[in-house]
Design a protein around this motif. Structure first.
Motif, PDB file in Angstrom:
ATOM      1  N   ALA B  80     -33.903 -95.441  67.571  1.00  0.00           N
ATOM      2  CA  ALA B  80     -32.667 -95.313  68.344  1.00  0.00           C
ATOM      3  C   ALA B  80     -32.463 -93.874  68.789  1.00  0.00           C
ATOM      4  CB  ALA B  80     -31.487 -95.783  67.513  1.00  0.00           C
ATOM      5  N   LEU B  81     -32.655 -92.963  67.848  1.00  0.00           N
ATOM      6  CA  LEU B  81     -32.392 -91.556  68.155  1.00  0.00           C
ATOM      7  C   LEU B  81     -33.362 -91.008  69.192  1.00  0.00           C
ATOM      8  CD1 LEU B  81     -31.483 -89.839  64.780  1.00  0.00           C
ATOM      9  CD2 LEU B  81     -30.103 -89.929  66.847  1.00  0.00           C
ATOM     10  N   PHE B  82     -34.614 -91.375  69.053  1.00  0.00           N
ATOM     11  CA  PHE B  82     -35.611 -90.731  69.910  1.00  0.00           C
ATOM     12  C   PHE B  82     -36.284 -91.713  70.849  1.00  0.00           C
ATOM     13  CE2 PHE B  82     -35.302 -88.455  65.853  1.00  0.00           C
ATOM     14  CZ  PHE B  82     -34.661 -87.325  66.331  1.00  0.00           C
ATOM     15  N   ASN B  83     -35.537 -92.712  71.272  1.00  0.00           N
ATOM     16  CA  ASN B  83     -36.023 -93.658  72.259  1.00  0.00           C
ATOM     17  C   ASN B  83     -36.421 -92.886  73.519  1.00  0.00           C
ATOM     18  OD1 ASN B  83     -35.993 -95.662  74.390  1.00  0.00           O
ATOM     19  ND2 ASN B  83     -35.176 -97.016  72.797  1.00  0.00           N
ATOM     20  N   PRO B  84     -37.643 -93.060  74.012  1.00  0.00           N
ATOM     21  CA  PRO B  84     -38.090 -92.286  75.164  1.00  0.00           C
ATOM     22  C   PRO B  84     -37.264 -92.598  76.414  1.00  0.00           C
ATOM     23  CG  PRO B  84     -39.682 -93.991  74.579  1.00  0.00           C
ATOM     24  CD  PRO B  84     -38.681 -93.950  73.483  1.00  0.00           C
ATOM     25  N   MET B  85     -36.735 -93.827  76.519  1.00  0.00           N
ATOM     26  CA  MET B  85     -35.977 -94.178  77.720  1.00  0.00           C
ATOM     27  C   MET B  85     -34.518 -93.723  77.607  1.00  0.00           C
ATOM     28  SD  MET B  85     -37.832 -96.167  79.880  1.00  0.00           S
ATOM     29  CE  MET B  85     -36.713 -97.374  80.581  1.00  0.00           C
ATOM     30  N   PHE B  86     -33.884 -94.115  76.518  1.00  0.00           N
ATOM     31  CA  PHE B  86     -32.456 -93.789  76.371  1.00  0.00           C
ATOM     32  C   PHE B  86     -32.253 -93.128  75.016  1.00  0.00           C
ATOM     33  CE2 PHE B  86     -33.460 -98.221  77.104  1.00  0.00           C
ATOM     34  CZ  PHE B  86     -33.469 -98.277  78.486  1.00  0.00           C
ATOM     35  N   LEU B 156     -16.309 -82.806  90.932  1.00  0.00           N
ATOM     36  CA  LEU B 156     -16.409 -82.830  89.472  1.00  0.00           C
ATOM     37  C   LEU B 156     -16.909 -84.180  88.970  1.00  0.00           C
ATOM     38  CD1 LEU B 156     -13.180 -80.928  88.406  1.00  0.00           C
ATOM     39  CD2 LEU B 156     -15.545 -80.156  88.224  1.00  0.00           C
ATOM     40  N   LEU B 157     -17.238 -85.053  89.908  1.00  0.00           N
ATOM     41  CA  LEU B 157     -17.766 -86.345  89.495  1.00  0.00           C
ATOM     42  C   LEU B 157     -19.128 -86.128  88.843  1.00  0.00           C
ATOM     43  CD1 LEU B 157     -16.479 -89.092  89.823  1.00  0.00           C
ATOM     44  CD2 LEU B 157     -17.949 -89.489  91.800  1.00  0.00           C
ATOM     45  N   ASN B 158     -19.382 -86.930  87.800  1.00  0.00           N
ATOM     46  CA  ASN B 158     -20.677 -86.823  87.122  1.00  0.00           C
ATOM     47  C   ASN B 158     -20.890 -85.439  86.505  1.00  0.00           C
ATOM     48  OD1 ASN B 158     -23.090 -87.938  86.248  1.00  0.00           O
ATOM     49  ND2 ASN B 158     -24.211 -87.185  88.027  1.00  0.00           N
ATOM     50  N   THR B 159     -19.807 -84.800  86.071  1.00  0.00           N
ATOM     51  CA  THR B 159     -19.951 -83.530  85.344  1.00  0.00           C
ATOM     52  C   THR B 159     -19.199 -83.650  84.013  1.00  0.00           C
ATOM     53  OG1 THR B 159     -17.935 -82.599  86.262  1.00  0.00           O
ATOM     54  CG2 THR B 159     -19.971 -82.162  87.471  1.00  0.00           C
ATOM     55  N   PRO B 242     -28.161 -90.328  83.721  1.00  0.00           N
ATOM     56  CA  PRO B 242     -28.580 -90.704  82.368  1.00  0.00           C
ATOM     57  C   PRO B 242     -28.676 -89.515  81.418  1.00  0.00           C
ATOM     58  CG  PRO B 242     -29.978 -91.756  83.991  1.00  0.00           C
ATOM     59  CD  PRO B 242     -29.089 -90.826  84.740  1.00  0.00           C
ATOM     60  N   ASN B 243     -28.948 -88.340  81.951  1.00  0.00           N
ATOM     61  CA  ASN B 243     -29.050 -87.161  81.098  1.00  0.00           C
ATOM     62  C   ASN B 243     -27.700 -86.675  80.589  1.00  0.00           C
ATOM     63  OD1 ASN B 243     -31.754 -86.498  80.725  1.00  0.00           O
ATOM     64  ND2 ASN B 243     -31.884 -85.866  82.880  1.00  0.00           N
ATOM     65  N   LYS B 244     -26.624 -87.111  81.259  1.00  0.00           N
ATOM     66  CA  LYS B 244     -25.299 -86.639  80.860  1.00  0.00           C
ATOM     67  C   LYS B 244     -24.500 -87.722  80.142  1.00  0.00           C
ATOM     68  CE  LYS B 244     -24.849 -83.361  84.656  1.00  0.00           C
ATOM     69  NZ  LYS B 244     -24.236 -83.169  85.976  1.00  0.00           N
ATOM     70  N   MET B 250     -24.913 -94.977  76.089  1.00  0.00           N
ATOM     71  CA  MET B 250     -26.309 -95.166  75.704  1.00  0.00           C
ATOM     72  C   MET B 250     -26.482 -96.462  74.906  1.00  0.00           C
ATOM     73  SD  MET B 250     -28.197 -92.606  76.668  1.00  0.00           S
ATOM     74  CE  MET B 250     -28.246 -90.862  77.011  1.00  0.00           C
ATOM     75  N   LEU B 251     -25.478 -96.729  74.090  1.00  0.00           N
ATOM     76  CA  LEU B 251     -25.580 -97.818  73.121  1.00  0.00           C
ATOM     77  C   LEU B 251     -25.985 -99.164  73.753  1.00  0.00           C
ATOM     78  CD1 LEU B 251     -25.356 -97.608  70.152  1.00  0.00           C
ATOM     79  CD2 LEU B 251     -22.927 -98.145  70.313  1.00  0.00           C
ATOM     80  N   PRO B 252     -25.269 -99.641  74.771  1.00  0.00           N
ATOM     81  CA  PRO B 252     -25.638-100.953  75.318  1.00  0.00           C
ATOM     82  C   PRO B 252     -27.045-100.963  75.907  1.00  0.00           C
ATOM     83  CG  PRO B 252     -23.864 -99.930  76.587  1.00  0.00           C
ATOM     84  CD  PRO B 252     -24.082 -99.070  75.402  1.00  0.00           C
ATOM     85  N   ARG B 253     -27.538 -99.792  76.280  1.00  0.00           N
ATOM     86  CA  ARG B 253     -28.876 -99.743  76.869  1.00  0.00           C
ATOM     87  C   ARG B 253     -29.961 -99.999  75.835  1.00  0.00           C
ATOM     88  NH1 ARG B 253     -29.594 -96.056  81.559  1.00  0.00           N
ATOM     89  NH2 ARG B 253     -27.805 -96.573  82.834  1.00  0.00           N
ATOM     90  N   LEU B 254     -29.610 -99.839  74.566  1.00  0.00           N
ATOM     91  CA  LEU B 254     -30.591-100.100  73.505  1.00  0.00           C
ATOM     92  C   LEU B 254     -30.889-101.592  73.383  1.00  0.00           C
ATOM     93  CD1 LEU B 254     -29.370 -97.792  70.609  1.00  0.00           C
ATOM     94  CD2 LEU B 254     -31.362 -97.457  72.059  1.00  0.00           C
ATOM     95  N   LYS B 255     -30.034-102.390  74.024  1.00  0.00           N
ATOM     96  CA  LYS B 255     -30.125-103.830  73.880  1.00  0.00           C
ATOM     97  C   LYS B 255     -31.480-104.360  74.358  1.00  0.00           C
ATOM     98  CE  LYS B 255     -27.609-106.702  76.226  1.00  0.00           C
ATOM     99  NZ  LYS B 255     -26.473-107.241  76.977  1.00  0.00           N
ATOM    100  N   GLY B 256     -32.104-103.691  75.263  1.00  0.00           N
ATOM    101  CA  GLY B 256     -33.376-104.172  75.806  1.00  0.00           C
ATOM    102  C   GLY B 256     -33.129-105.192  76.895  1.00  0.00           C
TER     103      GLY B 256
END
Lengths: 358, 298
Positions: B80-86, B156-159, B242-244, B250-256
């Motif tokens: 989870a912590l070091f998932n290459p995608m998310f 300031l969007l996406n900051t 995704p970097n911000k 991030m959590l729901p993206r772990l769902k696969g």
């Protein structure tokens, strides 16, 4: 020590909107170095008066002069901030800053003045020494007894070396035993420093223990100003007579041609009144079983013990029930003869007509 | 978890409650209720934890409650912590970058405003306060479109800054409300004696009121921090790089995409909730006194 300052309060009134009148045209003159007490029941306006002198509240009318300087004048629109009035103050709950040690509490007024560190340290330690709290300096208020907290609060008030010390019910939160020693302590300290001090209290024992002079306040009006003896011996009206003295004075309302007035030969004095009030202090009359040289006779209803003294409640034959000192040999239900040493007579309006020594 | 439900749950756990209860029947009822609430609250957490420390196959076949067989592994956490995608680690840091200033800024500003509301008189004070209370009832969803366009116009969007500002302004009203009530409970004499002793309003506030109110300030800060940390909606709308992204994004993206790896998801959830829980545990003492209030402590 700075020289003591006198305080003048002139025509001071305070109305809390819409229509609560806390003070009505109060005049006081407090001498430099005097220990002055403002005594009154709750709601009499005594705290408001002190707060106006301190500058925490403003009067609706009148003015206050401290040490020759007008600090507030409602008509002229003068108002001097509390910090510029040269006063130290102690509240009923002492209001110590709970997050600070005793040292920091006492140092606070000096730190606000931005005095040099060494100077602050020297003054905090010397005032702590004078008040006997040197060993408490590292403690926080929650780790001190009531009496200790009070001393710290007094130290904080004195560390600025103010010209006037204002004390708002400083003994009320202390229990009976400490209270007595706290009074002595404050009185002694005041004598030593010679600082003009105003103390507000609802407790006559506080007032009499420390006050050089006492002002009795009721419903925002000054009733009487005088030394404790003057108030006790020559109360100006029924209110003061009733309020001062423990146990309280026997005050009985009688018609002007009542037996007791006639038998004591007071008819001339009460002329013009339909009713009068007769006031006799329990400590200034004695009931005994011996009828020689007595004024009233009656039956003992009850005998009470108050410390070392005994009081008898006597229902006299003329119809008054009086609580008076009981001589030895008196029994409940027995006959009693009352010798009155001193008696006050008040008009139907409540003001004193005269005081008689019998 | 919503803000109000959290307050209720935590206040149930007030220590010293038993001191107020004298009759044994009352004591029994309170204990039963407390235990039921406690178990209800802790059970899902235990399930989550059990799922997170075992290979998913084992949980899927035997269920999380079975302890036989039990294979302990931290692989889910690592993945989870070091998932290459998310990378959740990245989300973790982003969440901190957002949540810390979004707590400090509104608490400071709201404390100043709250003191003014509590102790000073100025024109339309009460109207202002009431207006603020009314506006607190406006749901986030109603405000999001204007906020979106405003941030867009301000670039300031996406900051991080944009989201921090939105969270801060969202926090100021309720913290003001909370602290105003807290300040009003403080004994006035503390401030009055400071005034007699020569302190200015600023000195009274910073040297007396603020330190004395520390439990209240910390209570507000803990709630605001948890609220910002747990927020999903504002982040979803205002951050899309995704970097911000913050941890809740991030959590729901772990769902696969094709199958749900519950082990991975559980580990991620525990990581995400660990911070607000840790904050609460560390500041527990102040938090509780804060809610009990000064008035009762005296």
């Amino acid at each position: 020590m700075p020289e003591a300052a006198g305080i003048k309060v002139e025509r001071l009134s305070r109305v809390f909107p819409p229509n609560v009148i806390a003070l009505r045209s109060v005049n006081l003159e407090i001498k430099p170095g005097e220990f002055f007490v403002i005594l009154g029941p709750s709601g009499s306006g005594k705290t408001t008066l002190l707060r106006i002198i301190a500058g925490l509240e403003v009067p609706t009318e009148g003015r206050v002069v401290i040490g020759g300087k007008v600090v507030v004048d409602a008509e002229e629109g003068i108002y001097v901030e509390p910090k510029d009035r040269d006063i130290g103050m102690v509240f009923q709950n002492w209001a110590l800053y709970p997050h600070m040690t005793a040292y920091d509490n006492i140092a606070f007024p000096l730190r606000i003045k931005k005095l040099p560190k060494e100077e602050i340290d020297r003054r905090v330690r010397s005032v702590a020494e004078a008040l006997g709290i040197s060993e408490l300096l590292d403690r926080k208020p929650t780790h001190m007894s009531g009496g200790q907290q009070q001393r710290v609060a007094v130290a904080r008030a004195l560390v600025k070396q103010p010209k006037v010390l204002l004390l708002d019910e400083p003994f009320s939160n202390l229990d009976a035993r400490i209270r007595v020693s706290a009074r002595e302590f404050v009185k002694e300290l005041q004598r030593k420093l010679g600082i003009t001090t105003i103390l507000v209290t609802h407790d006559q024992a506080d007032a009499f223990a420390v006050g050089d002079r006492v002002a009795v306040l009721r419903n925002g009006v000054i009733q009487q100003v005088g030394t404790p003896d003057e108030l006790y011996d020559e109360p100006v009206n029924v209110f003061v007579a009733n309020f001062i003295g423990d146990p309280p004075m026997n005050i009985v309302k009688v018609v002007s041609n009542h037996e007791v007035i006639k038998s004591l030969g007071l008819t001339d004095l009460v002329k013009g009144n339909e009713y009068v009030y007769v006031g006799i202090r329990p400590d200034e009359a004695v009931a005994s079983s011996n009828s020689v040289d007595t004024h009233l006779s009656g039956e003992v209803v009850l005998i009470e013990h108050a410390g070392s003294r005994r009081y008898a409640r006597v229902r006299t034959d003329v119809g008054l029930t009086l609580k008076v000192l009981a001589d030895e040999g008196l029994v409940e239900g027995g006959r009693a003869y009352v010798r009155i040493k001193k008696m006050h007579l008040f008009s139907e309006g409540g003001s004193r007509i005269t005081t008689l020594k019998l | 978890m919503g803000r109000t439900s959290k307050v209720k749950l935590l206040s149930k756990a007030k220590p010293g409650l038993t001191g107020l209860i004298r009759s044994p029947i009352k004591w029994l009822i309170v204990n039963v209720v407390a235990w039921v609430i406690g178990v209800l609250w802790i059970l899902p957490f235990v399930g989550l934890f059990m799922t997170s420390v075992r290979p998913f196959g084992e949980v899927a076949v035997y269920g999380w409650w079975s302890i036989h067989p039990f294979t302990f592994t931290l692989k889910n956490y690592y993945n989870a912590l070091f998932n290459p995608m998310f990378s959740l680690a990245k989300g973790f840091i982003n969440s901190l970058i957002i949540a810390v200033p979004s707590t400090i800024i509104p608490v400071i500003l709201a404390a100043l405003a709250a003191y003014a509301f509590a102790r000073f008189s100025f024109p339309i004070k009460n109207y202002l306060f009431i207006m603020m209370l009314f506006l607190m009832a406006v749901p986030q969803q109603m405000t999001i479109i204007p906020i979106f366009f405003m941030l867009n116009n301000m670039h300031l969007l996406n900051t991080y800054l944009g989201l921090i500002l939105v969270h801060s302004s969202w926090g100021i009203p309720w913290i003001t409300f909370f602290l105003r009530n807290y300040f009003s409970l403080l004994p006035k004499e503390l401030e009055e004696i400071a005034r007699v002793d020569g302190a200015s309003n600023r000195e009274i506030f910073f040297r007396i009121v603020l330190p004395v109110s520390l439990p209240g300030i910390i209570s507000a800060a803990v709630l605001q921090f948890a609220w910002v940390w747990n927020d999903f909606f504002f982040a979803l709308m205002l951050i899309y790089d995704p970097n911000k992204m913050v941890i809740t994004q991030m959590l729901p993206r772990l769902k696969g995409q094709y199958q749900v790896d519950w082990g991975l998801l559980s580990a991620g959830s525990i990581l995400a909730m660990s911070v607000p829980i840790l904050v609460y545990v560390l500041l527990n003492k102040y938090y509780i006194t804060g809610f009990r209030g000064w008035a009762m402590k005296r």
